[in-house]
Write a protein that holds these residues in place. Structure first.
Motif, PDB file in Angstrom:
ATOM      1  N   GLU A 235       0.838  -1.208   0.000  1.00  0.00           N
ATOM      2  CA  GLU A 235       0.000   0.000   0.000  1.00  0.00           C
ATOM      3  C   GLU A 235       0.872   1.256   0.000  1.00  0.00           C
ATOM      4  OE1 GLU A 235      -1.971   3.370   1.364  1.00  0.00           O
ATOM      5  OE2 GLU A 235      -0.668   2.326   2.784  1.00  0.00           O
TER       6      GLU A 235
ATOM      7  N   ARG B  34       1.030   4.100  -2.956  1.00  0.00           N
ATOM      8  CA  ARG B  34       0.709   5.496  -2.642  1.00  0.00           C
ATOM      9  C   ARG B  34       1.872   6.414  -3.015  1.00  0.00           C
ATOM     10  NH1 ARG B  34       1.881   7.536   1.957  1.00  0.00           N
ATOM     11  NH2 ARG B  34       1.650   5.611   3.154  1.00  0.00           N
TER      12      ARG B  34
ATOM     13  N   LYS C 132       3.171   4.729  -6.968  1.00  0.00           N
ATOM     14  CA  LYS C 132       2.191   4.157  -7.914  1.00  0.00           C
ATOM     15  C   LYS C 132       2.754   2.895  -8.587  1.00  0.00           C
ATOM     16  CE  LYS C 132       0.084   8.668  -8.769  1.00  0.00           C
ATOM     17  NZ  LYS C 132      -0.309   8.674  -7.382  1.00  0.00           N
TER      18      LYS C 132
END
Lengths: 536, 196
Positions: free
Chosen positions: B105, B109, B112
């Motif tokens: 994650e 973030r 990308k």
């Protein structure tokens, strides 16, 4: 319920005290039964025989804390207070001597007169001289390596075996102490350096905090117990004591205990001795409430469980350019300094501390952060820093005297029980200002010593949760209003009940207590035997 | 004094003293086998996807990278060691599954991109963010288990000159104690308080 035949003496707990009491009384010809909630530990099961032994520092059935280990025979200990203690103990034949350092110092004469000399705490009802012959006797029974002649301690008999090797770290720090003009000496350790009685000499493998599989390090399962059993003592394992039972006159009649299958037994005896450690003993007394003793047994003073002492300590690690190989050789304590042991008011605190020069664990322990909890950094610097630290560290433990304070105590937890349904102990502890000042002073002095020895960097643990030496919760004294047992460990309230272990300490001194626990236990046994006609 | 061997001690002293079930010192130094080349099926059976394994391996190789002549963590079987532990320590697998998801994650973030497609400096930056977010949480767990996976491997011990001294073999040679080291202290006066 199964009622067991009446013994002369029932001893509860088989560790440093229980084993010594049992063996001494068995030597005299007493019929002794000992109840131990744990079992015999098989030497082959010791983590020190396993390649991945260091993992036990974090998890596993030989972890030092019963709350992590959670063996069937363990009971939970609930920590609370300003500095909740991380209590370490072991439940097995041998008790906490199964995994201890083996360090075997004695109290100083001044430790028995704290009130008289320094105006705090209380004096013991006995003197160093009363205990000295029992220290010697205990040294012989356990097997000790060391050297007489330390000018910072009273003279003592020649040690049963010569000192263990100091190693590079011992010699290095010794030079540092010499440079500062400080007192230091090679330690007494209950780890034999020569074959002794039926046990082989230490072969220097290290790792022995997790059990010595060859029996060179003294644990009472290999010292006192074999001899006690040969003398006819009976040791019942998997016997978890619930409470002390009383007769109609308020004398101890025996103890109720559960066997491994949960069957309840009553062991009868003329005399009962509790040696279940500084937490287990007050727990048992508080669990032995009755109409006659509604506050718990032997607790008319209200002091059972109170004034819990646990040594304040702090670690400082010095990093050296040359190898120190602290993971090699017996754990023990190679050397110590008592330069700051006695009170000096100019320092801003009462009483004093010992510097323990300690060996260490292996590479994993160092990577995890060693005793100072400062992990080796991850990433690009990892290997470089790891090489700087391992095996290049000398650790000094600052071990201070804890003074008794009523707010520090062992009570029964209202909710938590062990697997037999017996209420568990809750232990509340907060460092005193005196202890914190003492540890600060010790830190500055330890840093000076490591730098004098050539350390290029020092790593400080900071203030950490106290963890070891469970003391003072059923203390000795002359006055029944401010003590639980007499100078002979006899409960003031119950004449045929004795308490001897760390809980009977009046004050804690600034040394590891096991040698003193054993000496007190032998003396207690002599007292019981001398008065044996009173018990029948 | 009778010269006792370790084995002799265990056979005679302890057994005759009723040490229940004493079976002597392990004849070989017990070391759980963790294959450095596990079957793909074993890894998948752990409940981790191939991708999870890849992320875990890449992350541990930034925690202990191949520098200074030392191998990276995954090169000594680090992933396989952890998978082996998933079957032994309850909740550990879930902790790592959640932790790997956190890494993925943060990567998405910040960059990308999947963690596996990041450059090594980017992976380090993701790990640093995870450490900042939860210094005592998953990052500490990950670091400590990677250290455990690494420093329990015999091939690493050899490289850092750590000799484990198995209990059934001779211990290290250590210089015997020599009283000369105490010469300075011996000259000092008595240093304890006398008490009447």
């Amino acid at each position: 319920m199964i009622r067991e035949e009446r013994a002369d003496v029932l001893v509860i707990g088989s560790g440093a005290a229980g084993a010594a009491v049992t063996k001494r009384l068995a030597d005299f010809g007493g019929q002794v039964v000992c109840l131990e909630q744990g079992e015999w530990v098989k030497p082959a099961d010791y983590p020190s025989t396993q390649a991945e032994w260091e993992i036990q520092l974090r998890r596993g059935t030989f972890h030092f804390s019963p709350n992590v280990r959670r063996r069937d025979e363990d009971y939970p200990v609930i920590p609370t207070g300003g500095n909740p203690p991380n209590v370490l103990m072991f439940n097995a034949v041998g008790g906490s001597t199964i995994h201890w350092t083996g360090h075997f110092p004695r109290f100083h004469p001044s430790d028995f007169r704290v009130k008289t000399l320094d105006g705090v705490a209380a004096d013991w009802p006995i003197r160093y001289q009363d205990l000295e012959p029992y220290y010697d006797m205990n040294d012989r029974e356990m097997g000790v390596a060391g050297l007489a002649g330390d000018p910072a301690n009273p003279p003592r008999s020649s040690r049963p075996t010569p000192p263990l090797p100091l190693g590079q770290l011992g010699e290095t720090i010794g030079k540092g102490f010499d440079k500062l003009g400080w007192y230091w000496w090679v330690s007494d350790n209950a780890i034999i350096s020569r074959d002794y009685e039926e046990r082989p000499a230490c072969d220097l493998h290290g790792k022995c905090m997790f059990g010595c599989p060859i029996g060179s390090k003294a644990s009472t399962d290999v010292t006192y117990w074999p001899k006690a059993l040969r003398k006819g003592a009976v040791l019942k394992t998997w016997a978890r004591v619930r409470e002390i039972t009383l007769d109609a006159n308020g004398r101890a009649r025996g103890a109720l205990y559960y066997d491994r299958q949960g069957q309840l037994h009553e062991q009868l005896a003329r005399v009962v001795v509790i040696s279940a450690n500084g937490i287990g003993t007050p727990r048992l007394l508080l669990n032995s409430k009755s109409k006659l003793f509604p506050q718990g047994l032997a607790n008319s003073s209200g002091l059972v469980g109170k004034s819990f002492m646990i040594h304040p300590f702090r670690f400082l690690e010095g990093v050296f350019e040359q190898r120190m190989d602290g993971h090699e050789g017996p754990f023990g304590i190679p050397a110590f300094s008592q330069q700051f042991y006695e009170t000096d008011l100019k320092r801003g605190f009462l009483r004093g501390y010992t510097f323990l020069l300690e060996r260490s664990f292996g590479p994993l322990h160092h990577a995890w952060g060693g005793f100072v909890n400062q992990p080796v950094p991850w990433g690009a610097r990892h290997h470089r820093v790891m090489r700087q630290r391992f095996p290049h560290i000398i650790r000094i433990t600052i071990l201070g005297e804890d003074l008794p304070e009523e707010r520090n105590r062992v009570e029964l937890d209202p909710e938590t029980k062990d697997s037999s349904g017996i209420p568990a102990p809750r232990v509340s502890y907060t460092y005193s200002e005196n202890s914190l000042k003492m540890l600060d002073h010790g830190l500055a002095m330890a840093r000076q010593a490591l730098q004098a020895a050539g350390a290029i960097e020092t790593l400080d643990s900071g203030i950490i949760a106290p963890a070891f030496h469970l003391l003072g919760t059923a203390r000795m004294g002359i006055d029944r209003r401010n003590s639980v047992v007499t100078a002979w460990h006899q409960a003031h309230d119950v004449k045929n009940l004795f308490v001897v272990d760390g809980s009977s300490f009046t004050t804690s001194a600034a040394v590891n207590p096991t040698s003193t626990i054993g000496a007190l236990a032998l003396r207690c046994a002599d007292g019981i035997w001398e008065r044996r006609r009173e018990w029948s | 004094m009778k010269n006792l061997t370790r084995r002799k001690f265990l056979e005679t002293g302890l057994k005759s003293s009723l040490v229940v079930g004493s079976s002597g010192v392990a004849s070989t130094f017990a070391h759980p086998e963790v294959s450095a080349n596990p079957q793909k099926e074993d890894l998948l059976a752990s409940g981790f996807s191939q991708h999870d394994h890849g992320v875990l391996g890449a992350a541990m190789d930034e925690i202990i990278p191949a520098t200074d002549g030392m191998p990276a963590a995954s090169e000594v079987g680090g992933v396989e060691y952890l998978v082996h532990l998933f079957g032994q320590i309850s909740d550990l697998k879930m902790t790592f599954k959640r932790g790997v998801a956190q890494l993925v994650e943060i990567s998405r973030r910040r960059y990308k991109e999947d963690f596996l497609h990041l450059s090594r400096p980017q992976r380090v930056a993701v790990l640093e963010e995870l450490e900042k977010q939860s210094p005592q949480g998953f990052f500490a767990t990950l670091r400590d288990f990677v250290y455990e996976a690494y420093y329990t491997r015999p091939q690493v011990w050899k490289l850092i000159a750590y000799e484990v001294y198995p209990t059934d073999q001779p211990g290290p040679h250590m210089k015997p104690f020599d009283e000369v080291v105490l010469a300075e202290v011996r000259r000092k006066p008595k240093f304890y308080r006398e008490v009447q």
